[in-house]
Scaffold this motif. Structure first.
Motif, mmCIF file in Angstrom:
data_model
loop_
_atom_site.group_PDB
_atom_site.id
_atom_site.type_symbol
_atom_site.label_atom_id
_atom_site.label_comp_id
_atom_site.label_asym_id
_atom_site.label_seq_id
_atom_site.Cartn_x
_atom_site.Cartn_y
_atom_site.Cartn_z
ATOM 1 N N GLU A 190 -15.408 20.363 24.867
ATOM 2 C CA GLU A 190 -14.073 20.107 24.344
ATOM 3 C C GLU A 190 -13.619 21.258 23.459
ATOM 4 N N ARG A 202 -9.329 11.623 22.343
ATOM 5 C CA ARG A 202 -9.405 13.069 22.550
ATOM 6 C C ARG A 202 -7.998 13.635 22.548
ATOM 7 N N LEU A 238 -10.989 14.866 17.877
ATOM 8 C CA LEU A 238 -11.980 14.319 18.801
ATOM 9 C C LEU A 238 -12.695 13.189 18.086
#
Length: 283
Positions: free
Chosen positions: A8, A102, A107
């Motif tokens: 991510e 997300r 996150l």
């Protein structure tokens, strides 16, 4: 629950400032766990290191503890009282179990802390956010809530609590900084590794120079009750919010442990007065 790509990014004002490796493919001896790397300033200067030759289990910025009910989530050798550092088959895994949210600037997910036998010792809810702090800086905010998964108190320790001398109380939120000339470290009332290590100042600033010559400053805050700063600058550049610096900590069977850590990532070198001014403004 959405699909998990395993990698991510956090973005500030359209610029990627950190990559978050959720399920890294690592040797079990390196303490597999999610970690942030590379983390960069808004101008693009890298400020983390990962898998360095001197300590392969140092992974950018991560949450990890060397002794959780006897399991090693830090990686490397385990410090054994009366024996010293010893290779043992006691390495745990901090495993991502599901996303809550997300987005480009945040996150939010759940994790299990599993010992070498696969038994879950702790469950964690973790949230990371990135926010601008002027044109030359941004805030990383990491909050973590730990609960016991065993039905009993779960004790947290460090090499120091297991008998190692020399202020080696590491374990908690650890940041391995980028390699370069020895950085400067200070708090509001102390300067240098020897004076800062083990202190409980409200903030700690590490100013360094990345390869290529770009200057940066990292300002850490977020000590919880009983936490201390663990710092290294001469051996390697690293800062840790240490949960068990000189005495064991505990995640109680009936009460969550909550931590919140903030890091101001700044382009350029800030002196102590400049850091104090920014932290006062942020407060």
């Amino acid at each position: 629950m959405t699909a998990d790509p395993g990698d991510e990014r956090l973005v500030v004002a359209g610029v990627e400032v950190a990559r978050y490796l959720v399920r890294p493919d690592l040797d079990p001896r390196h303490g597999p766990r999610p970690y942030l790397h590379p983390v960069r300033t808004r101008a693009g200067t890298p400020v983390t290191d990962a898998l360095p030759a001197d300590h392969l289990w140092h992974l950018g910025a991560s949450l990890t503890v060397p002794d959780v009910a006897g399991a090693n989530f830090w990686g490397g050798r385990t410090y054994v009282r009366g024996t010293g550092y010893t290779w043992r088959d006691d390495h745990g895994v901090i495993a991502h179990t599901g996303w809550r949210e997300r987005a480009a600037d945040r996150l939010d997910h759940d994790l299990d802390w599993r010992d070498a036998d696969g038994r879950t010792l702790l469950r964690e809810h973790r949230r990371l956010t990135a926010a601008p702090a002027g044109d030359d800086a941004w805030w990383l905010d990491l909050s973590a809530t730990f609960t016991s998964a065993t039905g009993a108190d779960v004790h947290l320790g460090s090499p120091a609590t297991n008998g190692r001398p020399g202020g080696a109380g590491y374990g908690g939120f650890f940041w391995r900084a980028v390699a370069g000339p020895e950085p400067r470290v200070c708090t509001v009332d102390a300067v240098g590794e020897e004076e800062v290590n083990g202190s409980a100042a409200p903030w700690l600033a590490l100013s360094g120079t990345a390869p290529g010559g770009a200057a940066y400053t990292l300002v850490f805050s977020g000590l919880g009750p009983g936490d201390r700063w663990f710092v290294r600058t001469a051996m390697y550049p690293g800062v840790c919010v240490a949960y068990a610096f000189d005495r064991p900590a505990v995640v109680a069977a009936d009460r969550p442990r909550r931590n919140r850590h903030r890091v101001l990532v700044v382009d350029g070198h800030l002196d102590r007065a400049e850091v104090a001014e920014r932290m006062a403004a942020a407060a």
